[in-house]
Design a protein around this motif. Structure first.
Motif, PDB file in Angstrom:
ATOM      1  N   LEU A  73       0.916  -1.174   0.148  1.00 37.73           N
ATOM      2  CA  LEU A  73      -0.008   0.136   0.054  1.00 37.73           C
ATOM      3  C   LEU A  73       0.778   1.318   0.018  1.00 37.73           C
ATOM      4  CD1 LEU A  73      -2.523  -0.993   2.590  1.00 37.73           C
ATOM      5  CD2 LEU A  73      -2.749  -1.765   0.169  1.00 37.73           C
ATOM      6  N   GLU A  74       0.533   2.073  -1.080  1.00 38.07           N
ATOM      7  CA  GLU A  74       1.285   3.396  -1.182  1.00 38.07           C
ATOM      8  C   GLU A  74       0.488   4.194  -1.858  1.00 38.07           C
ATOM      9  OE1 GLU A  74       5.646   5.114  -2.761  1.00 38.07           O
ATOM     10  OE2 GLU A  74       5.051   2.998  -3.054  1.00 38.07           O
ATOM     11  N   GLY A  75       0.144   5.543  -1.352  1.00 39.51           N
ATOM     12  CA  GLY A  75      -0.672   6.576  -1.687  1.00 39.51           C
ATOM     13  C   GLY A  75      -1.200   7.723  -0.783  1.00 39.51           C
ATOM     14  N   GLU A  76      -2.003   8.441  -1.193  1.00 36.48           N
ATOM     15  CA  GLU A  76      -2.626   9.556  -0.572  1.00 36.48           C
ATOM     16  C   GLU A  76      -3.892   9.384  -0.348  1.00 36.48           C
ATOM     17  OE1 GLU A  76      -1.230  12.662  -3.328  1.00 36.48           O
ATOM     18  OE2 GLU A  76       0.609  12.825  -2.391  1.00 36.48           O
ATOM     19  N   ILE A  77      -4.436   9.874   0.915  1.00 33.08           N
ATOM     20  CA  ILE A  77      -6.095   9.889   0.989  1.00 33.08           C
ATOM     21  C   ILE A  77      -6.178  11.303   1.601  1.00 33.08           C
ATOM     22  CG2 ILE A  77      -7.833   8.873   2.655  1.00 33.08           C
ATOM     23  CD1 ILE A  77      -6.016   6.296   2.449  1.00 33.08           C
ATOM     24  N   TYR A  78      -7.005  12.060   0.781  1.00 34.97           N
ATOM     25  CA  TYR A  78      -7.792  13.343   1.079  1.00 34.97           C
ATOM     26  C   TYR A  78      -9.000  13.234   1.651  1.00 34.97           C
ATOM     27  CZ  TYR A  78      -3.674  15.039  -1.395  1.00 34.97           C
ATOM     28  OH  TYR A  78      -2.296  15.409  -1.845  1.00 34.97           O
ATOM     29  N   ILE A  79      -9.215  13.731   2.893  1.00 37.92           N
ATOM     30  CA  ILE A  79     -10.377  13.587   3.588  1.00 37.92           C
ATOM     31  C   ILE A  79     -10.971  15.324   3.830  1.00 37.92           C
ATOM     32  CG2 ILE A  79     -11.636  12.846   5.775  1.00 37.92           C
ATOM     33  CD1 ILE A  79      -9.770  10.463   5.762  1.00 37.92           C
ATOM     34  N   SER A  80     -12.245  15.342   3.566  1.00 41.56           N
ATOM     35  CA  SER A  80     -13.042  16.427   4.154  1.00 41.56           C
ATOM     36  C   SER A  80     -13.559  16.455   5.380  1.00 41.56           C
ATOM     37  CB  SER A  80     -13.843  16.806   2.906  1.00 41.56           C
ATOM     38  OG  SER A  80     -14.782  17.984   3.594  1.00 41.56           O
ATOM     39  N   VAL A  81     -12.854  17.252   6.328  1.00 43.02           N
ATOM     40  CA  VAL A  81     -13.435  17.234   7.555  1.00 43.02           C
ATOM     41  C   VAL A  81     -14.698  17.682   7.750  1.00 43.02           C
ATOM     42  CG1 VAL A  81     -12.795  18.185   9.913  1.00 43.02           C
ATOM     43  CG2 VAL A  81     -10.886  17.373   8.450  1.00 43.02           C
ATOM     44  N   ASP A  82     -15.000  18.712   6.790  1.00 40.77           N
ATOM     45  CA  ASP A  82     -16.446  19.485   6.899  1.00 40.77           C
ATOM     46  C   ASP A  82     -17.214  18.383   6.235  1.00 40.77           C
ATOM     47  OD1 ASP A  82     -15.016  21.977   6.983  1.00 40.77           O
ATOM     48  OD2 ASP A  82     -15.122  22.389   5.041  1.00 40.77           O
ATOM     49  N   ARG A  83     -17.132  17.544   5.353  1.00 45.00           N
ATOM     50  CA  ARG A  83     -18.008  16.554   4.968  1.00 45.00           C
ATOM     51  C   ARG A  83     -18.026  15.353   6.144  1.00 45.00           C
ATOM     52  NH1 ARG A  83     -21.907  17.535   1.954  1.00 45.00           N
ATOM     53  NH2 ARG A  83     -20.288  19.054   1.502  1.00 45.00           N
ATOM     54  N   VAL A  84     -17.152  15.058   6.733  1.00 46.72           N
ATOM     55  CA  VAL A  84     -17.245  14.005   7.791  1.00 46.72           C
ATOM     56  C   VAL A  84     -18.129  14.514   8.746  1.00 46.72           C
ATOM     57  CG1 VAL A  84     -15.846  12.751   9.480  1.00 46.72           C
ATOM     58  CG2 VAL A  84     -14.825  13.077   6.966  1.00 46.72           C
ATOM     59  N   ARG A  85     -17.954  15.919   9.392  1.00 44.33           N
ATOM     60  CA  ARG A  85     -18.538  16.380  10.303  1.00 44.33           C
ATOM     61  C   ARG A  85     -20.168  16.332   9.869  1.00 44.33           C
ATOM     62  NH1 ARG A  85     -15.494  20.276  11.200  1.00 44.33           N
ATOM     63  NH2 ARG A  85     -14.550  19.528  12.790  1.00 44.33           N
ATOM     64  N   GLU A  86     -20.347  16.898   8.588  1.00 44.87           N
ATOM     65  CA  GLU A  86     -21.687  16.929   8.209  1.00 44.87           C
ATOM     66  C   GLU A  86     -22.504  15.491   8.113  1.00 44.87           C
ATOM     67  OE1 GLU A  86     -23.809  17.912   4.132  1.00 44.87           O
ATOM     68  OE2 GLU A  86     -23.062  19.679   5.208  1.00 44.87           O
ATOM     69  N   ASN A  87     -21.658  14.200   7.773  1.00 43.62           N
ATOM     70  CA  ASN A  87     -22.077  12.978   7.567  1.00 43.62           C
ATOM     71  C   ASN A  87     -22.395  12.465   9.040  1.00 43.62           C
ATOM     72  OD1 ASN A  87     -22.014  12.893   4.995  1.00 43.62           O
ATOM     73  ND2 ASN A  87     -19.895  11.884   4.944  1.00 43.62           N
TER      74      ASN A  87
END
Length: 139
Positions: A73-87
């Motif tokens: 496994l190698e890569g980048e993961i971008y997470i929207s904190v705004d969207r996580v909070r809304e979800n």
């Protein structure tokens, strides 16, 4: 190696525990984490990446860029904190639990699990639930 970065003022709590948990998930699936960077962003940052790199004109909670193989496994993961909070509000769950779900989701994508068909989405949700249960297990 797992690293955490932020494009916002977000600070991840219990980094060491989350690294251990993510490592345990990979181990359970016989995968080796070579290098994964989690980047915590706002909605606009992830939206723009989604539009620019994937030509998706939509907001999303996560984008995974996978540069490895199913077992290395190698890569980048971008997470929207705004969207996580809304979800978290929408699904009536705690923010940290929803954040862990999304973090595991990106890792599962890197291990070859998809979420395009209804069958794949069901399998992904089951795997996410298993990952969430693993968080509270001593390693």
């Amino acid at each position: 190696m797992i690293e955490f970065h932020s494009q916002t003022n977000f600070e991840l709590v219990d980094e060491a525990k989350k690294i251990s948990w993510l490592q345990n998930i990979a181990d359970t699936h016989n995968a080796i984490i070579e290098s994964i960077g989690y980047v915590f962003c706002d909605d606009e940052f992830v939206y723009n990446m989604n539009l620019e790199h994937l030509q998706h004109d939509t907001y999303t909670d996560i984008i995974t860029f996978d540069y490895g193989t199913d077992d290395l496994l190698e890569g980048e993961i971008y997470i929207s904190v705004d969207r996580v909070r809304e979800n978290a509000q929408e699904f009536q769950s705690l923010f940290d639990e929803e954040l862990r779900r999304v973090m595991a989701h990106g890792l599962l994508h890197m291990m070859g699990y998809g979420d395009y068909s209804a069958e794949e989405k069901l399998k992904m949700r089951q795997l996410e639930d298993e990952c969430l249960k693993m968080f509270h297990v001593k390693h």
